[in-house]
Design a protein around this motif. Structure first.
Motif, PDB file in Angstrom:
ATOM      1  N   GLU A  64     -47.181 -45.856  29.231  1.00 44.37           N
ATOM      2  CA  GLU A  64     -46.072 -45.596  28.779  1.00 44.37           C
ATOM      3  C   GLU A  64     -45.154 -46.891  28.305  1.00 44.37           C
ATOM      4  OE1 GLU A  64     -45.476 -47.082  32.748  1.00 44.37           O
ATOM      5  OE2 GLU A  64     -46.788 -45.697  31.823  1.00 44.37           O
ATOM      6  N   ARG A  65     -45.759 -48.150  28.444  1.00 42.56           N
ATOM      7  CA  ARG A  65     -44.918 -49.330  27.987  1.00 42.56           C
ATOM      8  C   ARG A  65     -45.669 -49.472  26.750  1.00 42.56           C
ATOM      9  NH1 ARG A  65     -43.332 -52.714  32.492  1.00 42.56           N
ATOM     10  NH2 ARG A  65     -43.097 -51.116  34.068  1.00 42.56           N
ATOM     11  N   HIS A  66     -46.370 -48.778  26.194  1.00 43.15           N
ATOM     12  CA  HIS A  66     -47.083 -48.915  24.662  1.00 43.15           C
ATOM     13  C   HIS A  66     -46.266 -47.927  23.806  1.00 43.15           C
ATOM     14  CE1 HIS A  66     -50.526 -51.511  26.087  1.00 43.15           C
ATOM     15  NE2 HIS A  66     -50.202 -50.774  27.223  1.00 43.15           N
ATOM     16  N   ASP A  67     -46.373 -48.205  22.415  1.00 41.38           N
ATOM     17  CA  ASP A  67     -45.954 -47.256  21.309  1.00 41.38           C
ATOM     18  C   ASP A  67     -46.920 -46.093  21.538  1.00 41.38           C
ATOM     19  OD1 ASP A  67     -44.351 -46.965  18.852  1.00 41.38           O
ATOM     20  OD2 ASP A  67     -46.559 -46.213  18.208  1.00 41.38           O
ATOM     21  N   PRO A  68     -46.119 -44.853  21.685  1.00 44.09           N
ATOM     22  CA  PRO A  68     -47.172 -43.682  21.840  1.00 44.09           C
ATOM     23  C   PRO A  68     -48.353 -43.383  20.793  1.00 44.09           C
ATOM     24  CG  PRO A  68     -44.723 -43.067  21.372  1.00 44.09           C
ATOM     25  CD  PRO A  68     -44.750 -44.804  21.580  1.00 44.09           C
ATOM     26  N   PHE A 119     -60.933 -51.587  12.476  1.00 45.09           N
ATOM     27  CA  PHE A 119     -60.003 -52.400  12.898  1.00 45.09           C
ATOM     28  C   PHE A 119     -58.871 -51.228  13.376  1.00 45.09           C
ATOM     29  CE2 PHE A 119     -58.396 -51.724   8.650  1.00 45.09           C
ATOM     30  CZ  PHE A 119     -57.124 -51.646   8.640  1.00 45.09           C
ATOM     31  N   GLN A 120     -57.915 -51.931  14.317  1.00 41.57           N
ATOM     32  CA  GLN A 120     -56.869 -51.116  14.928  1.00 41.57           C
ATOM     33  C   GLN A 120     -55.554 -51.713  14.625  1.00 41.57           C
ATOM     34  OE1 GLN A 120     -58.085 -49.848  19.326  1.00 41.57           O
ATOM     35  NE2 GLN A 120     -59.008 -51.662  18.875  1.00 41.57           N
ATOM     36  N   THR A 121     -54.365 -51.096  14.780  1.00 40.61           N
ATOM     37  CA  THR A 121     -53.103 -51.471  14.630  1.00 40.61           C
ATOM     38  C   THR A 121     -52.178 -51.490  15.834  1.00 40.61           C
ATOM     39  OG1 THR A 121     -53.049 -50.313  12.432  1.00 40.61           O
ATOM     40  CG2 THR A 121     -50.971 -51.087  13.098  1.00 40.61           C
ATOM     41  N   PHE A 122     -51.612 -52.546  16.033  1.00 43.07           N
ATOM     42  CA  PHE A 122     -50.789 -52.742  17.187  1.00 43.07           C
ATOM     43  C   PHE A 122     -49.216 -52.814  16.515  1.00 43.07           C
ATOM     44  CE2 PHE A 122     -47.859 -55.282  19.967  1.00 43.07           C
ATOM     45  CZ  PHE A 122     -48.035 -54.836  21.068  1.00 43.07           C
ATOM     46  N   VAL A 123     -48.270 -52.143  17.472  1.00 44.54           N
ATOM     47  CA  VAL A 123     -46.786 -52.084  17.013  1.00 44.54           C
ATOM     48  C   VAL A 123     -46.207 -52.012  18.625  1.00 44.54           C
ATOM     49  CG1 VAL A 123     -44.859 -50.882  16.126  1.00 44.54           C
ATOM     50  CG2 VAL A 123     -47.050 -50.986  15.120  1.00 44.54           C
ATOM     51  N   SER A 124     -44.972 -52.878  18.790  1.00 45.59           N
ATOM     52  CA  SER A 124     -44.680 -52.692  20.211  1.00 45.59           C
ATOM     53  C   SER A 124     -43.706 -51.520  20.356  1.00 45.59           C
ATOM     54  CB  SER A 124     -43.917 -53.981  20.331  1.00 45.59           C
ATOM     55  OG  SER A 124     -44.132 -55.242  20.609  1.00 45.59           O
ATOM     56  N   ASN A 125     -43.667 -51.182  21.469  1.00 44.04           N
ATOM     57  CA  ASN A 125     -42.718 -50.170  21.684  1.00 44.04           C
ATOM     58  C   ASN A 125     -41.377 -50.357  21.431  1.00 44.04           C
ATOM     59  OD1 ASN A 125     -40.719 -48.498  23.578  1.00 44.04           O
ATOM     60  ND2 ASN A 125     -42.490 -47.717  24.802  1.00 44.04           N
ATOM     61  N   ASN A 126     -40.492 -49.499  20.707  1.00 45.15           N
ATOM     62  CA  ASN A 126     -39.355 -49.792  20.399  1.00 45.15           C
ATOM     63  C   ASN A 126     -38.333 -50.306  21.546  1.00 45.15           C
ATOM     64  OD1 ASN A 126     -39.461 -49.366  17.481  1.00 45.15           O
ATOM     65  ND2 ASN A 126     -38.925 -47.445  17.809  1.00 45.15           N
ATOM     66  N   SER A 127     -38.526 -50.035  22.671  1.00 50.72           N
ATOM     67  CA  SER A 127     -37.641 -50.125  23.854  1.00 50.72           C
ATOM     68  C   SER A 127     -38.130 -51.535  24.573  1.00 50.72           C
ATOM     69  CB  SER A 127     -37.836 -49.059  24.934  1.00 50.72           C
ATOM     70  OG  SER A 127     -37.354 -47.977  24.330  1.00 50.72           O
ATOM     71  N   MET A 128     -38.948 -52.198  23.975  1.00 49.22           N
ATOM     72  CA  MET A 128     -39.348 -53.350  24.549  1.00 49.22           C
ATOM     73  C   MET A 128     -39.379 -54.831  23.608  1.00 49.22           C
ATOM     74  SD  MET A 128     -42.437 -52.153  27.170  1.00 49.22           S
ATOM     75  CE  MET A 128     -42.316 -53.379  28.424  1.00 49.22           C
ATOM     76  N   PRO A 129     -39.042 -55.662  24.147  1.00 51.37           N
ATOM     77  CA  PRO A 129     -39.113 -56.945  23.145  1.00 51.37           C
ATOM     78  C   PRO A 129     -40.612 -57.267  22.633  1.00 51.37           C
ATOM     79  CG  PRO A 129     -38.607 -57.741  25.437  1.00 51.37           C
ATOM     80  CD  PRO A 129     -38.517 -56.217  25.327  1.00 51.37           C
ATOM     81  N   CYS A 130     -40.813 -57.621  21.346  1.00 49.18           N
ATOM     82  CA  CYS A 130     -42.445 -58.190  20.844  1.00 49.18           C
ATOM     83  C   CYS A 130     -42.284 -59.484  20.996  1.00 49.18           C
ATOM     84  CB  CYS A 130     -42.058 -57.569  19.514  1.00 49.18           C
ATOM     85  SG  CYS A 130     -43.653 -57.907  18.799  1.00 49.18           S
ATOM     86  N   GLY A 131     -43.428 -59.833  21.336  1.00 47.20           N
ATOM     87  CA  GLY A 131     -43.937 -61.459  21.440  1.00 47.20           C
ATOM     88  C   GLY A 131     -44.191 -61.680  19.951  1.00 47.20           C
ATOM     89  N   THR A 132     -44.592 -63.035  19.834  1.00 49.40           N
ATOM     90  CA  THR A 132     -44.570 -63.477  18.124  1.00 49.40           C
ATOM     91  C   THR A 132     -45.769 -64.700  18.544  1.00 49.40           C
ATOM     92  OG1 THR A 132     -43.553 -64.544  16.375  1.00 49.40           O
ATOM     93  CG2 THR A 132     -43.065 -65.708  18.659  1.00 49.40           C
ATOM     94  N   THR A 133     -46.039 -64.961  17.537  1.00 46.95           N
ATOM     95  CA  THR A 133     -47.353 -65.990  17.073  1.00 46.95           C
ATOM     96  C   THR A 133     -47.053 -67.162  16.242  1.00 46.95           C
ATOM     97  OG1 THR A 133     -48.035 -64.965  15.177  1.00 46.95           O
ATOM     98  CG2 THR A 133     -48.686 -63.901  17.336  1.00 46.95           C
ATOM     99  N   ILE A 134     -47.941 -67.826  15.852  1.00 52.97           N
ATOM    100  CA  ILE A 134     -47.892 -68.772  14.637  1.00 52.97           C
ATOM    101  C   ILE A 134     -47.641 -68.270  13.360  1.00 52.97           C
ATOM    102  CG2 ILE A 134     -49.259 -70.618  16.325  1.00 52.97           C
ATOM    103  CD1 ILE A 134     -51.166 -70.222  13.965  1.00 52.97           C
TER     104      ILE A 134
END
Length: 432
Positions: free
Chosen positions: A325-329, A370-385
């Motif tokens: 449930e912590r992931h985008d559905p 390959f797959q796609t990752f998107v954060s759950n809208n209700s949770m902050p998203c990390g970042t990268t370089i």
């Protein structure tokens, strides 16, 4: 070195060797440089004049490495294809006055680096490694890769509510490791011990950058050994894949339409703002000097960067079976499902539609999913370089990686096939 085949566990075996040899960013870049040297690369010093020669070159600065391969006859305005990654991982790092202790215990004073899962560092056998700065101005790597330190957890008998209320750790009081017994704290004991370990005379060390690491080796896991557990996969998995891909491309011959580059930075976990971080000038300076060494001008530099693409490769989150449930559905990346494309419309990742097309083409050429990752809208998203690279250099950048579990733990978990699937995608990207 040939490109890793699609289901070649030999690549994952080599990754485990790389992880074990790389307890710190300084060791990681030394390990990467050793592999590149075997593929014909040669180190160039930043303080020297650079010659207009073809072939593989690399620059080392602290815990960062930038390596590139110039094909024979490459024009000054030839664009770059860059694989970006980072060499640092969250951990416990030794303070300037390391010798401490209380109540008959000798301890080492540590500071929290980045955002570790602190509970994962409890009751774990820890080694100590890093860089020693010597009185003569040189540096020496040191690695005590055996049980030396331990952060002991409080017994449940003295914290009866821990199961119901959860573990609560004070970063200052609860994470100082023990390494021996003694009623007297003696300043200089730890550094003297490390001088002995490194074969140095007493008093030679005048500065240090030291950190703890788990001494438990990486290992295959699962009924069919389809998983791999190990330390620092965030983000040495990408550093290793990028090194293997660059070496494979460089040894395949000339005729490349781009100049392939590996840029592995330090200090990503703390914001990248350092002389060895992605927000510093290192990458831009190396690319510019490469253009100028081939007789190019500022116009050639601008033309080269306009056609440049960077894949920012960092680990991402696989769907967790206990916390789905912590992931985008509609976005549930799975381990061994191939590399992930990271997307965030608020620019926490740098990927856009055109970048997706570049990565999709590389995966299609390599014949991997390959797959796609998107954060759950209700949770902050990390970042990268990725966003930093795009903004600082004006380079088209795409965020990708491998899906793992237990990110920022002292020991993380990935699919055993995913590391070489990522390496295959990077080879196809660097050699289109």
């Amino acid at each position: 070195m040939s490109a890793p085949s699609r289901f070649d566990r030999g690549h994952t075996d080599d990754l485990m060797t790389f992880l074990s040899a790389s307890p710190t960013p300084y060791h990681a870049v030394a390990s990467a440089a050793e592999r590149l040297e075997k593929a014909g690369f040669r180190q160039v010093a930043e303080a020297d004049a650079w010659e207009a020669t073809s072939g593989g070159k690399y620059v080392l600065r602290g815990g960062a490495i930038v390596a590139w391969y110039v094909p024979e006859g490459a024009a000054a305005h030839t664009p770059f294809r860059i694989v970006g990654a980072h060499t640092d991982s969250p951990n416990l790092r030794v303070k300037p006055r390391p010798d401490t202790g209380a109540h008959g215990w000798r301890q080492v004073a540590v500071e929290i680096y980045g955002g570790p899962l602190m509970n994962s560092w409890l009751d774990r056998d820890l080694g100590l490694a890093g860089r020693l700065s010597l009185r003569d101005g040189s540096t020496r790597l040191v690695n005590v890769d055996r049980p030396l330190l331990r952060v002991p957890q409080l017994a449940i008998h003295m914290d009866r509510n821990v199961t119901a209320d959860g573990l609560k750790l004070d970063k200052q009081r609860h994470l100082q490791p023990v390494w021996g017994l003694g009623d007297t704290v003696r300043d200089g004991d730890l550094i003297a011990f490390l001088e002995d370990e490194a074969g140095l005379s007493r008093g030679e060390v005048t500065g240090w950058d030291l950190m703890t690491h788990s001494v438990e080796p990486p290992a295959y896991l699962g009924r069919d050994r389809e998983l791999m557990a190990g330390p620092r996969m965030d983000n040495l998995l990408s550093v290793h894949a990028g090194t293997a891909a660059l070496a494979a491309v460089a040894t395949s011959g000339d005729g490349l339409p781009y100049i392939p580059v590996l840029a592995a930075f330090d200090h990503e976990e703390t914001g990248s703002q350092s002389d060895t971080g992605a927000d510093g000038p290192l990458l831009g300076t190396v690319l510019e000097r490469s253009v100028f060494a081939r007789g190019g001008s500022l116009e050639d530099r601008a033309r080269a960067l306009a056609g440049t693409v960077c894949l920012s490769s960092d680990t991402g989150h696989a769907v967790h079976p206990n916390y789905a449930e912590r992931h985008d559905p509609t976005h549930h990346p799975r381990v061994n499902g191939g590399p992930i494309l990271k997307v965030n419309v608020n620019n926490r990742y740098a990927t856009d539609g055109s970048g997706r097309a570049v990565f999709a083409a590389a995966c299609e050429k390599a014949d991997i999913p390959f797959q796609t990752f998107v954060s759950n809208n209700s949770m902050p998203c990390g970042t990268t370089i990725g966003p930093i690279t795009a903004a600082r250099h004006g380079i088209s950048t795409v965020d990708i990686g491998v899906a793992i579990l237990s990110m920022h733990s002292a020991r993380e978990l990935c699919g055993a096939d995913d590391p070489h699937l990522l390496a295959n995608a990077l080879v196809a990207f660097l050699r289109p």
